[in-house]
Motif scaffolding. Sequence first.
Motif, PDB file in Angstrom:
ATOM      1  N   HIS A 140       0.765  -1.254  -0.019  1.00  5.75           N
ATOM      2  CA  HIS A 140       0.009  -0.176  -0.017  1.00  5.75           C
ATOM      3  C   HIS A 140       0.621   1.292  -0.135  1.00  5.75           C
ATOM      4  CE1 HIS A 140      -0.388  -0.578   4.650  1.00  5.75           C
ATOM      5  NE2 HIS A 140       0.911  -0.268   4.274  1.00  5.75           N
ATOM      6  N   SER A 142       0.712   3.728   1.795  1.00  2.13           N
ATOM      7  CA  SER A 142       0.919   4.105   3.570  1.00  2.13           C
ATOM      8  C   SER A 142       2.319   3.858   3.704  1.00  2.13           C
ATOM      9  CB  SER A 142       0.002   3.449   4.258  1.00  2.13           C
ATOM     10  OG  SER A 142      -1.374   3.574   3.875  1.00  2.13           O
ATOM     11  N   ARG A 164      -0.097  -7.002  -4.493  1.00  3.52           N
ATOM     12  CA  ARG A 164      -0.562  -8.044  -3.634  1.00  3.52           C
ATOM     13  C   ARG A 164      -0.949  -9.417  -4.088  1.00  3.52           C
ATOM     14  NH1 ARG A 164      -5.124  -4.202  -0.556  1.00  3.52           N
ATOM     15  NH2 ARG A 164      -3.831  -2.458  -0.049  1.00  3.52           N
ATOM     16  N   GLN A 178      -2.795   3.099  -6.051  1.00  2.00           N
ATOM     17  CA  GLN A 178      -3.305   3.578  -5.121  1.00  2.00           C
ATOM     18  C   GLN A 178      -2.779   5.257  -4.843  1.00  2.00           C
ATOM     19  OE1 GLN A 178      -2.184   1.914  -1.492  1.00  2.00           O
ATOM     20  NE2 GLN A 178      -4.357   0.761  -1.352  1.00  2.00           N
TER      21      GLN A 178
HETATM   22  N1  PHE Z   1      -3.385   1.535   3.318  1.00  3.47           N
HETATM   23  C1  PHE Z   1      -4.795   1.419   3.597  1.00  3.47           C
HETATM   24  C2  PHE Z   1      -5.140   0.114   2.466  1.00  3.47           C
HETATM   25  O1  PHE Z   1      -4.498  -0.104   1.855  1.00  3.47           O
HETATM   26  C3  PHE Z   1      -5.788   2.374   3.267  1.00  3.47           C
HETATM   27  C4  PHE Z   1      -5.671   3.543   4.297  1.00  3.47           C
HETATM   28  C5  PHE Z   1      -4.519   4.653   3.971  1.00  3.47           C
HETATM   29  C6  PHE Z   1      -6.466   3.628   5.513  1.00  3.47           C
HETATM   30  C7  PHE Z   1      -4.897   5.654   4.976  1.00  3.47           C
HETATM   31  C8  PHE Z   1      -6.222   4.650   6.234  1.00  3.47           C
HETATM   32  C9  PHE Z   1      -5.513   5.662   5.913  1.00  3.47           C
HETATM   33  O2  PHE Z   1      -6.244  -0.429   2.855  1.00  3.47           O
END
Ligand code: PHE
Length: 431
Positions: A140, A142, A164, A178
């Motif tokens: 992700h 993140s 993934r 994303q």
């Molecule tokens: N990284 C999470 C996902 O891939 C999404 C997310 C990003 C949730 C930022 C909260 C804050 O599912």
Amino acid sequence: MVVVTRNFHLVKLIPSLSHTSRHFSVKSTYHPGDQITVGGRQYPADHMTNITPHILSHLGKNLHLQQYHPLCHILDRIVKYMYSRYLTPRGNPLFSVHSQLHPVVTTQQNFDSLLIPKDHVSRKKSDNFYVNEEQLLRAHTSAHQCELMRMGFDNFLVIGDVYRRDEIDSSHYPVFHQVEGVRLLTKSDVYGKQQDMKEYELFTPEGPPTHHPHVINILKADLKDCLQGLATTLFGRDVEMRWVDAYFPFTHPSWELEVKLNDQWTEMLGCGIIQHQVLLNADVEERVGWAFGLGLERWAMKLYQIPDIRVFWSTDPGFLSQFAFDDPATNVNFKVVSKHTPCINDISFWLPSVSSYEAADFYDIVRSIGGNLVEQVYLVDQFTHPHTSRTSHCYRIVYRHMDRILTQEEVNRVHSRIEQETTTALGVTIR
Ligand code: PHE
């Protein structure tokens, strides 16, 4: 740990394959000590390495940066929206955009920095593409939060391909894109410039640092307003939306935004208030913030009525020409280029007596050999023999080419290669 046991079996099962055909590898055939090149960089392989050549072929494609690609149009609209919503006092866009970060990240970035527990299921080898024990293809965006916050960015978007290991169907593909949004606020951003800032706090004074309830309310209102605004900008004023409580280890509270399209509620994004510890992991103090993450393919499929996620990788002009316009807000009602009849072949096998079998490994083999010819693969039947206690699985593989007719002979050749590979690599017995 379960993962270690499984690796042990995997490593033991691989040698026969790796000795005979190293260049034709459908499973990862890397040995400890080998080097693996991922996105132009070299990494040492080890027992965790499970990236396949098929996956590697997607790196560097940057669909989100390709002019006239539908993902690029959607991204353009999202960035413009964020630019216009948040301005500096001088009237410039507040958010910075990071769209070319390398997809290999450390487990520290992808998991630890985000408070994902050591034994969390999302770390499993069967769910991720590991470069080695310490690095993986980001699962992700993140994964980049902490490094950017540490660099001093307070308002930013990260866009990138994420990876993934998943089942294959018309809405799941092992690579997708994303958009991550992060916004950090200081005390005066939250409360405005008050006379005496000492009276206002970001955190409750007692106990472990917890956000002041007022802070949560301010952040939540901004976050929800921002994302609802984004959804209406793309899907129109009248779109129905609802918020659903969610859980992510790195945000609290957390929510998902669902949008009703064609009478169906669809989850469009995850978001929440960033846990204080995540900010501390990035050496950020005296700030609070929110984050969201959304999948570009999901938004594009809903916006353009695209029925199959594989289509984003098509280079067929019949596909791309439908998006060849300069105004990204142009309406498109996607027309499937050609819908050829699928070829459906089943595969049944007895699992090996030692319980090393993982369906994810089988899906990898199907994906590596079948590539984009495979539209779906799913378990149709399983049973355990009452006397021998052996278990058998039957999977259905739906083959369909996006752009042309497939002959049954051609499909049979691919199918029997899958059978052979599953036998050698996973130790199953074809029935
Ligand atoms: N990284 C999470 C996902 O891939 C999404 C997310 C990003 C949730 C930022 C909260 C804050 O599912």
